[in-house]
Design an enzyme around this catalytic site. Structure first.
Site, mmCIF file in Angstrom:
data_model
loop_
_atom_site.group_PDB
_atom_site.id
_atom_site.type_symbol
_atom_site.label_atom_id
_atom_site.label_comp_id
_atom_site.label_asym_id
_atom_site.label_seq_id
_atom_site.Cartn_x
_atom_site.Cartn_y
_atom_site.Cartn_z
ATOM 1 N N LEU A 94 0.651 -1.168 0.011
ATOM 2 C CA LEU A 94 0.034 0.081 -0.135
ATOM 3 C C LEU A 94 0.796 1.370 0.080
ATOM 4 O O LEU A 94 0.437 2.262 -0.755
ATOM 5 C CB LEU A 94 -1.088 -0.157 1.077
ATOM 6 C CG LEU A 94 -2.201 -0.976 1.238
ATOM 7 C CD1 LEU A 94 -3.018 -1.009 2.541
ATOM 8 C CD2 LEU A 94 -3.000 -0.675 0.052
ATOM 9 N N HIS A 95 2.024 1.411 0.717
ATOM 10 C CA HIS A 95 2.924 2.413 0.760
ATOM 11 C C HIS A 95 1.941 3.822 0.948
ATOM 12 O O HIS A 95 2.148 4.665 0.306
ATOM 13 C CB HIS A 95 3.581 2.485 -0.356
ATOM 14 C CG HIS A 95 4.416 1.132 -0.794
ATOM 15 N ND1 HIS A 95 5.578 0.994 0.181
ATOM 16 C CD2 HIS A 95 4.457 0.718 -1.652
ATOM 17 C CE1 HIS A 95 6.097 0.031 -0.363
ATOM 18 N NE2 HIS A 95 5.415 -0.512 -1.491
ATOM 19 N N LEU A 96 1.131 3.789 2.097
ATOM 20 C CA LEU A 96 0.345 4.787 2.478
ATOM 21 C C LEU A 96 0.807 6.226 2.653
ATOM 22 O O LEU A 96 0.203 7.234 2.457
ATOM 23 C CB LEU A 96 -0.732 4.617 3.226
ATOM 24 C CG LEU A 96 -1.839 3.431 2.782
ATOM 25 C CD1 LEU A 96 -2.838 2.993 3.860
ATOM 26 C CD2 LEU A 96 -2.740 3.814 1.569
ATOM 27 N N ALA A 97 2.019 5.998 3.303
ATOM 28 C CA ALA A 97 2.703 7.506 3.552
ATOM 29 C C ALA A 97 2.786 8.334 2.561
ATOM 30 O O ALA A 97 2.883 9.543 2.930
ATOM 31 C CB ALA A 97 4.106 7.177 4.287
ATOM 32 N N GLU A 117 4.012 -4.501 3.505
ATOM 33 C CA GLU A 117 5.245 -3.966 3.902
ATOM 34 C C GLU A 117 5.218 -4.065 5.517
ATOM 35 O O GLU A 117 6.271 -3.589 6.162
ATOM 36 C CB GLU A 117 5.767 -2.680 3.114
ATOM 37 C CG GLU A 117 4.764 -1.651 3.279
ATOM 38 C CD GLU A 117 3.583 -1.549 2.439
ATOM 39 O OE1 GLU A 117 2.870 -0.240 2.342
ATOM 40 O OE2 GLU A 117 3.078 -2.269 1.701
#
Length: 224
Positions: A94-97, A117
């Site tokens: 997702l790498h939402l940051a 992750e």
């Protein structure tokens, strides 16, 4: 549970989230797997391979999303997929940051996001991130070597050097999975490699694997 495996739509993404082996495991545990047609084409996996493992092939990404309880992807949902996220379980990187809009849409869609992750084992390792770090680490020296070629706009340096010319110097920051794999590749290509890390245990491990020479009494870097 019905599990959907849509084809990845992010540019240049050739991977697929589930192999036929994974499909067979899900089916063996009583789940149904829907795979979008040609989802595995970029990874040389045919629809027939999936069907043989027990999957049902569906014609469109919308079919895979709308008929499933859980969506398994490789990369984060893109805007074209946002309207299909409602009340789904989404299992992917997702790498939402770095994705404010996606984060907001996931919250408003009432979905459950499980990011590869962030999954940790009891020892703190990241089992789903490690394979990608391995790929990135092994690719880095290869890409770097290509960029050093004059034909690529570089200074015309060969990592291994040639007769009368010393090998190139490569510095790797971090001795984690990616750094270790980058070291393995760079050493294999004949470069002079320095690895930097604040963790002496990681440096000792890489040192033992590659039989490097300690150049720093405090063990903050090692050369190979």
């Amino acid at each position: 549970m019905i599990v959907g495996v849509p084809k990845e739509i992010k540019k240049d993404e050739k991977r697929v989230a589930m192999t036929p082996v994974g499909v067979a495991a899900m089916v063996a545990h009583g789940h149904k797997v829907l795979v979008e047609t040609s989802a595995g084409a970029g990874s040389q996996i045919s629809d027939a391979d999936y069907e043989e493992a027990g999957a049902t092939i569906v014609g469109t990404a919308k079919d895979a999303w709308m008929k499933a309880d859980m969506i398994v992807k490789v990369k984060e949902p893109l805007p074209a997929e946002y309207d299909w996220m409602n009340d789904k379980i989404i299992f992917t990187y997702l790498h939402l940051a770095a994705a404010e809009e996606l984060t907001k849409r996931m919250v408003s869609s009432n979905c459950i996001g499980i990011a590869y992750e962030t999954i940790e084992l009891t020892d703190g390792t990241l089992p789903l991130l490690a394979p990608m770090s391995e790929v990135a680490g092994k690719l880095a020296p290869q890409v770097g070597a290509h960029s050093l070629e004059a034909s690529s706009g570089g200074p015309g340096i060969l990592l291994a050097g040639v007769s009368g010319v010393p090998p190139a110097k490569v510095t790797i920051i971090g001795a984690g999975v990616a750094g270790q794999c980058a070291c393995e590749m760079a050493v294999g290509l004949g470069a002079q490699v320095t690895v930097l890390d604040v963790n002496p245990a990681r440096l000792r491990y890489v040192h033992d694997i590659h039989r490097g020479e300690n150049r720093d009494a405090r063990e903050q870097s090692r050369k190979y």
